[in-house]
Design a protein around this motif. Structure first.
Motif, PDB file in Angstrom:
ATOM      1  N   GLU A  71      15.074  -1.683   4.528  1.00  0.00           N
ATOM      2  CA  GLU A  71      15.950  -0.611   4.025  1.00  0.00           C
ATOM      3  C   GLU A  71      16.833  -0.170   5.098  1.00  0.00           C
ATOM      4  O   GLU A  71      17.662   0.765   4.998  1.00  0.00           O
ATOM      5  CB  GLU A  71      15.234   0.712   3.586  1.00  0.00           C
ATOM      6  N   ASP A  72      16.377  -0.530   6.629  1.00  0.00           N
ATOM      7  CA  ASP A  72      17.311  -0.388   7.657  1.00  0.00           C
ATOM      8  C   ASP A  72      16.842  -1.428   8.742  1.00  0.00           C
ATOM      9  O   ASP A  72      16.071  -1.508   9.396  1.00  0.00           O
ATOM     10  CB  ASP A  72      16.952   1.137   8.289  1.00  0.00           C
ATOM     11  N   PRO A  73      17.825  -2.209   8.783  1.00  0.00           N
ATOM     12  CA  PRO A  73      17.891  -3.313   9.690  1.00  0.00           C
ATOM     13  C   PRO A  73      17.433  -3.209  11.150  1.00  0.00           C
ATOM     14  O   PRO A  73      17.221  -3.847  11.896  1.00  0.00           O
ATOM     15  CB  PRO A  73      18.955  -4.538   9.398  1.00  0.00           C
ATOM     16  N   ARG A  74      17.760  -2.035  11.559  1.00  0.00           N
ATOM     17  CA  ARG A  74      17.579  -1.534  13.112  1.00  0.00           C
ATOM     18  C   ARG A  74      15.945  -1.451  13.190  1.00  0.00           C
ATOM     19  O   ARG A  74      15.576  -1.544  14.350  1.00  0.00           O
ATOM     20  CB  ARG A  74      18.325  -0.066  13.231  1.00  0.00           C
ATOM     21  N   LEU A  75      15.284  -1.222  12.158  1.00  0.00           N
ATOM     22  CA  LEU A  75      13.923  -0.888  12.234  1.00  0.00           C
ATOM     23  C   LEU A  75      13.052  -2.177  11.837  1.00  0.00           C
ATOM     24  O   LEU A  75      13.351  -3.033  10.935  1.00  0.00           O
ATOM     25  CB  LEU A  75      13.747   0.251  11.345  1.00  0.00           C
ATOM     26  N   TYR A  76      11.737  -2.208  12.786  1.00  0.00           N
ATOM     27  CA  TYR A  76      10.857  -3.276  12.463  1.00  0.00           C
ATOM     28  C   TYR A  76       9.532  -2.575  12.181  1.00  0.00           C
ATOM     29  O   TYR A  76       9.313  -1.537  13.076  1.00  0.00           O
ATOM     30  CB  TYR A  76      10.799  -4.261  13.590  1.00  0.00           C
ATOM     31  N   TRP A  77       8.690  -3.394  11.544  1.00  0.00           N
ATOM     32  CA  TRP A  77       7.242  -2.788  11.198  1.00  0.00           C
ATOM     33  C   TRP A  77       6.660  -3.409  12.322  1.00  0.00           C
ATOM     34  O   TRP A  77       6.697  -4.635  12.581  1.00  0.00           O
ATOM     35  CB  TRP A  77       6.914  -3.404   9.887  1.00  0.00           C
ATOM     36  N   ASN A  78       5.876  -2.597  13.005  1.00  0.00           N
ATOM     37  CA  ASN A  78       4.626  -2.881  13.932  1.00  0.00           C
ATOM     38  C   ASN A  78       3.708  -3.786  13.391  1.00  0.00           C
ATOM     39  O   ASN A  78       3.174  -3.352  12.247  1.00  0.00           O
ATOM     40  CB  ASN A  78       4.007  -2.090  14.329  1.00  0.00           C
ATOM     41  N   PRO A  79       3.389  -5.040  13.837  1.00  0.00           N
ATOM     42  CA  PRO A  79       2.403  -5.982  13.369  1.00  0.00           C
ATOM     43  C   PRO A  79       1.368  -5.479  12.890  1.00  0.00           C
ATOM     44  O   PRO A  79       0.437  -5.735  11.818  1.00  0.00           O
ATOM     45  CB  PRO A  79       2.344  -7.138  14.187  1.00  0.00           C
ATOM     46  N   LEU A  80       0.926  -4.279  13.729  1.00  0.00           N
ATOM     47  CA  LEU A  80      -0.439  -3.359  13.144  1.00  0.00           C
ATOM     48  C   LEU A  80      -0.295  -2.818  11.919  1.00  0.00           C
ATOM     49  O   LEU A  80      -1.454  -2.495  11.334  1.00  0.00           O
ATOM     50  CB  LEU A  80      -0.565  -2.418  14.289  1.00  0.00           C
ATOM     51  N   VAL A  81       0.839  -2.486  11.405  1.00  0.00           N
ATOM     52  CA  VAL A  81       0.812  -1.919   9.994  1.00  0.00           C
ATOM     53  C   VAL A  81       1.360  -2.872   8.885  1.00  0.00           C
ATOM     54  O   VAL A  81       2.083  -2.298   7.886  1.00  0.00           O
ATOM     55  CB  VAL A  81       1.545  -0.493  10.139  1.00  0.00           C
ATOM     56  N   ALA A  82       1.001  -4.049   9.140  1.00  0.00           N
ATOM     57  CA  ALA A  82       1.412  -5.050   8.340  1.00  0.00           C
ATOM     58  C   ALA A  82       1.133  -4.792   6.776  1.00  0.00           C
ATOM     59  O   ALA A  82       2.052  -5.042   5.969  1.00  0.00           O
ATOM     60  CB  ALA A  82       0.694  -6.507   8.560  1.00  0.00           C
ATOM     61  N   GLY A  83      -0.045  -4.061   6.609  1.00  0.00           N
ATOM     62  CA  GLY A  83      -0.530  -3.700   5.183  1.00  0.00           C
ATOM     63  C   GLY A  83       0.646  -2.699   4.605  1.00  0.00           C
ATOM     64  O   GLY A  83       0.944  -2.752   3.310  1.00  0.00           O
ATOM     65  N   LEU A  84       1.152  -1.759   5.537  1.00  0.00           N
ATOM     66  CA  LEU A  84       2.063  -0.761   4.799  1.00  0.00           C
ATOM     67  C   LEU A  84       3.426  -1.725   4.565  1.00  0.00           C
ATOM     68  O   LEU A  84       3.909  -1.363   3.541  1.00  0.00           O
ATOM     69  CB  LEU A  84       2.525  -0.058   5.860  1.00  0.00           C
ATOM     70  N   ALA A  85       3.829  -2.647   5.506  1.00  0.00           N
ATOM     71  CA  ALA A  85       5.096  -3.558   5.222  1.00  0.00           C
ATOM     72  C   ALA A  85       4.719  -4.012   3.915  1.00  0.00           C
ATOM     73  O   ALA A  85       5.774  -4.178   2.966  1.00  0.00           O
ATOM     74  CB  ALA A  85       5.261  -4.396   6.359  1.00  0.00           C
ATOM     75  N   GLN A  86       3.739  -4.513   3.606  1.00  0.00           N
ATOM     76  CA  GLN A  86       3.284  -5.488   2.378  1.00  0.00           C
ATOM     77  C   GLN A  86       3.515  -4.501   1.206  1.00  0.00           C
ATOM     78  O   GLN A  86       4.186  -4.724   0.077  1.00  0.00           O
ATOM     79  CB  GLN A  86       1.985  -6.010   2.431  1.00  0.00           C
ATOM     80  N   LEU A  87       2.914  -3.410   1.319  1.00  0.00           N
ATOM     81  CA  LEU A  87       2.980  -2.426   0.197  1.00  0.00           C
ATOM     82  C   LEU A  87       4.318  -2.112  -0.218  1.00  0.00           C
ATOM     83  O   LEU A  87       4.870  -1.742  -1.254  1.00  0.00           O
ATOM     84  CB  LEU A  87       1.956  -1.198   0.365  1.00  0.00           C
ATOM     85  N   HIS A  88       5.215  -1.805   0.968  1.00  0.00           N
ATOM     86  CA  HIS A  88       6.506  -1.463   0.887  1.00  0.00           C
ATOM     87  C   HIS A  88       7.465  -2.472   0.017  1.00  0.00           C
ATOM     88  O   HIS A  88       8.299  -2.011  -0.649  1.00  0.00           O
ATOM     89  CB  HIS A  88       7.065  -1.246   2.257  1.00  0.00           C
ATOM     90  N   SER A  89       7.071  -3.773   0.643  1.00  0.00           N
ATOM     91  CA  SER A  89       7.822  -4.879  -0.165  1.00  0.00           C
ATOM     92  C   SER A  89       7.480  -4.893  -1.615  1.00  0.00           C
ATOM     93  O   SER A  89       8.377  -5.525  -2.356  1.00  0.00           O
ATOM     94  CB  SER A  89       7.282  -6.251   0.562  1.00  0.00           C
ATOM     95  N   GLU A  90       6.488  -4.310  -1.937  1.00  0.00           N
ATOM     96  CA  GLU A  90       5.908  -4.382  -3.459  1.00  0.00           C
ATOM     97  C   GLU A  90       6.535  -3.184  -4.286  1.00  0.00           C
ATOM     98  O   GLU A  90       6.127  -2.625  -5.232  1.00  0.00           O
ATOM     99  CB  GLU A  90       4.318  -4.259  -3.520  1.00  0.00           C
ATOM    100  N   GLY A  91       7.355  -2.212  -3.510  1.00  0.00           N
ATOM    101  CA  GLY A  91       7.915  -1.118  -3.916  1.00  0.00           C
ATOM    102  C   GLY A  91       7.034   0.171  -4.220  1.00  0.00           C
ATOM    103  O   GLY A  91       7.227   1.020  -4.854  1.00  0.00           O
ATOM    104  N   LYS A  92       5.904   0.165  -3.200  1.00  0.00           N
ATOM    105  CA  LYS A  92       4.938   1.117  -3.433  1.00  0.00           C
ATOM    106  C   LYS A  92       5.011   2.028  -2.165  1.00  0.00           C
ATOM    107  O   LYS A  92       4.091   2.809  -2.302  1.00  0.00           O
ATOM    108  CB  LYS A  92       3.587   0.364  -3.562  1.00  0.00           C
ATOM    109  N   VAL A  93       6.023   2.068  -1.367  1.00  0.00           N
ATOM    110  CA  VAL A  93       5.939   3.050  -0.417  1.00  0.00           C
ATOM    111  C   VAL A  93       7.216   3.699   0.047  1.00  0.00           C
ATOM    112  O   VAL A  93       8.289   3.195  -0.074  1.00  0.00           O
ATOM    113  CB  VAL A  93       5.352   2.246   1.021  1.00  0.00           C
ATOM    114  N   SER A  94       7.244   4.922  -0.209  1.00  0.00           N
ATOM    115  CA  SER A  94       8.575   5.769   0.197  1.00  0.00           C
ATOM    116  C   SER A  94       8.380   6.116   1.670  1.00  0.00           C
ATOM    117  O   SER A  94       7.210   6.643   2.024  1.00  0.00           O
ATOM    118  CB  SER A  94       8.735   6.951  -0.614  1.00  0.00           C
TER     119      SER A  94
END
Lengths: 470, 473
Positions: free
Chosen positions: A133-156
């Motif tokens: 949703e903002d290409p300036r930002l990257y998910w820390n690899p430590l929070v890969a689980g959040l990134a995954q859930l976000h990609s499933e549309g489950k994280v605001s």
């Protein structure tokens, strides 16, 4: 208590004080540590606390409430009645202790200033997945689980949540988040006030805190709420003895106790009295003891192995919901303290990784149990940290931080925006808030718990409500 | 097992007799029978309980010689194998947390002079110092060695040694006591807890002036060992001005403080009642207390003669029972069954039972009036299984041939496992009732008649160790 806490202290004196004060709340009525001038009184101060064993679930609870209204005799029945009603929606609040560094969760490697602000702590742009949703930002690899859930549309995602005139004190800023207002004098939590308006006088599970003291968010004025205690271990073991010989052995505790008490000798009487009390306690706690030889139950798949209890406590929430326990608002804190004034990177590796993996596993656990559609999880911290790192490979207290609303029913759309390092910092060099936690609470109340926020959040009429559900 | 030091090998003492010195000093002397039961009590109160048959051997010596056997042990040896833990490693008393406790527990179990270890435990309680504040196992053990070396000598040497003992200097801030900012911590406790008592007659002014006299001790921090070291007196840190203590003026230093405290009028009374409290729950009668004080002062603050007079006092044998301190019971159970330090679980067991050596709750030591409650009773119960261990537990498959089926014989066998401690008739009755119901009445099938006595005997061993009789001595 002191040494226990200093073991995992974070080097920040003020946070230690805040924690001590919070523990003071847990011992409500037994003398709070002195509050320093200007420090708000933690919500929940003055509530009574009663131990209660919930037989139906094998749970030891501490129930908090106004003393005269606490009636343990009614809890078992009240919980059973609430559990037999319609299954309601549940809000789980996960508090990341100590002010987590938002810029290490979603890191703005796409900004030119990032390397200047984070020469030591900065991560490379490609180290983690880009935030869609903002290409300036990257998910820390430590929070890969959040990134995954976000990609499933489950994280605001709330990249910069906070409030105007931010307070950099752990204690005060946390208090604001807990009570749902920038008001130092509010003595009830924001979820506690919701429960006061919608809850019952006999179901302490409606507000359940899964740690050893009540989180102020759940502090009520009228209805009871509870913390889960580990059932005290109280087992008697004689090697090579079981079955009927063991049961008769327990009877002998009483026989020996009576011999001691009747002996007329003070020393023997002390032993005898202890034997009688021990046997009475053993009988009372027996239903809550693990069967001999059984190990602690393994956590469901996906929860990280940990020397701490956070993953197990989160798994416990899913398990209790699976058992049909009538919970409405649940709160939990990480054991990891994210007050990373120094050596931030290794401390985040341990703490942030475990927290994120646990939240991910919790969501998957809910999905596997068929509970996911009625549970929403809010992840928050009392503030974000200063964008400019300090000389100790750490970061100091800041203002706006990150927040997450997680669930299959979450809207999955960013709330507010990342204000950017070039123009998004305030005069003190802290991140400016682009969403307000009080507005977020209004949305959670109205869109998820379906209750008018104006009765719960002071000044709700003026708050913008972001879309968090659907 | 070869036992080198036993009462049966004792040659009669020709020197001072404990009985006669007590009589000479004017204290009452026990004149009743001195059999195994009385010897058993003496071995528990003045040591860590009997080894197998030791009580009857000691009884054969008679009261006077029995006390001297304990108080004048001759060269001290450690008998039996040195500690080796499950993984084959020897203990590391200075380095591994808890191994300091094992090091001492091993001495309690193996020493040829249990009274020396028991007195060391008393001095540890008297001058209670905790590893939690001191933070150095090396300093704690050094203090323990000092206490052991002086345990039967004179109290003035003991008190002087404790005053400048490195662990104590850390624990009660003596090493931070400088003339510019005197620290009153040690000055207060040395009077209140160590020598004079709470209402010992001294004033707040005396505390402050003692603190000034005690200034000057310091140490340096060793970055290598991460421990304080090089404890020494630094004249530059000492306040050499005139002090006013107990109404006397002088340029007092730490030696003067020690001397002044010991010559203060309330000290002999405090010393006698405190020492006596370790051997009897009932106070010494006033006449005997006065006699003991006279003995103490006339012998130049000597500990041993007072102790010997106390150990032949009638109240020790005829008075109420005492709850065994937890670490005494642990060591005693190991001694009773001939087990040595082969695991580190005793550290946790001692802690749960309420007495972890080197970790007294505060400077007042342990509260010996409250050893047993629901938590510590549970710990002592489960302790028995830990002591019995996998090696000694009976199994129905292997032991049903040798275990008696008769309830009375079962109780005797369980008691014999712990060296046949004295049990009251009421206690034996309760145990017998268990044996009857668990071994006999519960068995209706043939296999149960074979196996239940074995299981019941396992339970009875734990129950014997949980009796009010065995918790006390």
């Amino acid at each position: 208590m002191g040494s226990d806490f200093t073991d995992r202290a974070c080097g920040c004196e003020e946070l230690n004080r805040a924690e001590l004060l919070r523990r003071g709340v847990a011992q409500a009525g037994r003398g709070l540590p002195a509050i320093e001038p200007g420090m708000p009184l933690p919500a929940g101060t003055g509530l009574s606390r009663r131990g209660f064993l919930l037989s139906s679930a094998g749970l030891a609870l501490s129930v908090y409430g106004m003393g005269s209204l606490l009636d343990p005799a009614k809890f078992e029945e009240g919980i059973a009645r609430a559990a037999s009603g319609p299954e309601g929606r549940v809000l789980v609040s996960v508090y990341l202790q100590g002010g987590v560094d938002a810029m290490s969760v979603l890191y703005p490697a796409g900004e030119p200033l990032y390397g200047k602000y984070r020469p030591v702590l900065g991560l490379a742009a490609g180290a983690g997945p880009v935030f869609s949703e903002d290409p300036r930002l990257y998910w820390n690899p430590l929070v890969a689980g959040l990134a995954q859930l976000h990609s499933e549309g489950k994280v605001s995602v709330l990249p910069a949540v906070g409030y105007t005139d931010p307070n950099e004190s752990h204690f005060t800023s946390r208090h604001f988040y807990e009570v749902g207002a920038t008001d130092a004098n509010l003595a009830t939590g924001w979820m506690g006030r919701y429960l006061d308006l919608t809850g019952t006088p006999d179901n302490p599970l409606q507000g359940l805190c899964v740690e050893d003291s009540l989180q102020p968010s759940l502090a009520t004025a009228r209805v009871p709420v509870a913390t889960i205690e580990r059932p005290p271990s109280y087992a008697f073991y004689a090697r090579g003895v079981g079955g009927v010989q063991q049961e008769l052995m327990y009877d002998s505790f009483n026989a020996l106790g009576q011999v001691g008490v009747a002996s007329g000798d003070p020393g023997m009487a002390q032993s005898g009295q202890a034997a009688l009390s021990a046997e009475a306690l053993r009988e009372r706690l027996a239903p809550f003891q693990p069967a001999p030889g059984t190990a602690a139950p393994a956590l469901p798949a996906g929860y990280p192995r940990s020397s701490g209890t956070f993953p197990a406590r989160m798994a416990g929430i899913a398990q209790l919901l699976g058992l049909g326990m009538p919970m409405r608002c649940v709160s939990i804190s990480t054991e990891s303290v994210f007050d990373t004034h120094n050596d931030q990177a290794p401390r985040l590796t341990a703490g942030l990784g475990e927290a994120a993996q646990t939240v991910y596993a919790f969501q998957r656990d809910l999905e596997a149990r068929g509970l996911a559609d009625r549970v929403l999880t809010l992840v928050w911290s009392e503030f974000g940290r200063r964008p400019k790192e300090n000389a100790s490979a750490g970061t100091d207290h800041g203002a706006a931080g990150c927040g997450f609303v997680i669930g299959t029913q979450a809207a999955g759309k960013m709330i507010g925006e990342w204000p950017g390092l070039a123009k998004g910092l305030d005069a003190l060099g802290n991140v400016r808030a682009t969403s307000d936690f009080r507005g977020l609470y209004c949305s959670l109340l109205e869109q998820w718990l379906e209750y008018d926020a104006s009765a719960v959040i002071p000044g709700a009429a003026r708050m913008a409500r972001p879309r968090v559900v659907g | 097992m070869a036992v080198a030091h036993r009462p049966s090998q004792r040659t009669a003492q020709t020197r001072t007799s404990a009985r006669s010195s007590a009589q000479a000093a004017g204290l009452s002397v026990y004149a009743g029978p001195f059999g195994p039961e009385q010897a058993e009590r003496l071995l528990w109160r003045g040591g860590f309980g009997p080894q197998p048959d030791e009580a009857s051997e000691l009884a054969a010596l008679g009261l006077r010689e029995a006390v001297l056997y304990l108080t004048r042990p001759g060269p001290v040896t450690l008998e039996g194998p040195a500690p080796v833990l499950e993984d084959g490693r020897p203990i590391d008393p200075y380095g591994t947390p808890g191994d300091d406790v094992l090091w001492w527990l091993d001495r309690m179990v193996r020493s040829s002079a249990p009274l020396v270890e028991r007195m060391t435990l008393i001095w540890h309680d008297w001058f209670a110092t905790s590893i939690a504040s001191v933070g150095s196992q090396r300093l704690m053990i050094a203090q323990n060695e000092t206490q052991r070396g002086l345990c039967l000598g004179s109290f003035d040497r003991m008190f002087a040694a404790m005053t400048i003992d490195p662990a104590m200097l850390v624990f009660l801030s003596g090493a931070e006591n400088v003339k510019e900012a005197p620290n009153e911590n040690y000055a207060r406790e040395m009077q209140e807890i160590f020598t004079l008592g709470v209402d010992g007659g001294y004033t707040e002014r005396d505390v402050r002036e003692h603190a000034r006299a005690l200034t000057g001790w310091t140490c340096t921090w060793s970055p290598a060992s991460k421990e304080p070291e090089d404890f020494h007196f630094d004249p530059a840190r000492h306040d050499d001005g005139v002090k006013l203590i107990y109404g006397r003026r002088g340029r007092f230093d730490w030696r003067d403080s020690v001397r002044l405290v010991l010559s203060y009028p309330s000290h002999p009374g405090y010393f006698v009642s405190r020492l006596w409290s370790y051997f009897s729950p009932e106070p010494l009668p006033a006449k005997d207390a006065r006699a003991a004080q006279r003995l103490y002062v006339s012998s130049g603050f000597a500990i041993r003669p007072v102790l010997e007079a106390m150990l032949v006092h009638p109240l020790v044998y005829e008075g109420p029972r005492m709850v065994k301190p937890p670490i005494v019971q642990i060591a005693g159970m190991l001694r009773a069954i001939g087990r040595y330090i082969d695991t580190d679980i005793w550290v946790g067991e001692a802690n749960m039972a309420g007495q972890l050596p080197f970790s007294p709750p505060n400077v007042s030591g342990w509260d010996a009036t409250k050893w047993l409650n629901t938590g510590t009773w549970q710990a002592r119960f489960n302790l028995a299984s830990a002591i019995i261990g996998e090696q000694r537990v009976l199994s129905p498959a292997e032991d049903s041939g040798t275990v008696p089926g008769d309830p009375r014989a079962l109780v005797e066998a369980a008691s014999a496992f712990w060296g046949s401690p004295t049990l009251s008739a009421a206690t034996s009755g309760a145990l017998l009732s268990y044996a009857q119901s668990a071994a006999v009445d519960a068995a209706s099938k043939e296999w149960q008649r074979e196996e239940f006595p074995v299981i019941a005997l396992n339970a009875l061993r734990s129950l014997v160790a949980a009796t009010p009789d065995y918790h006390t001595c």
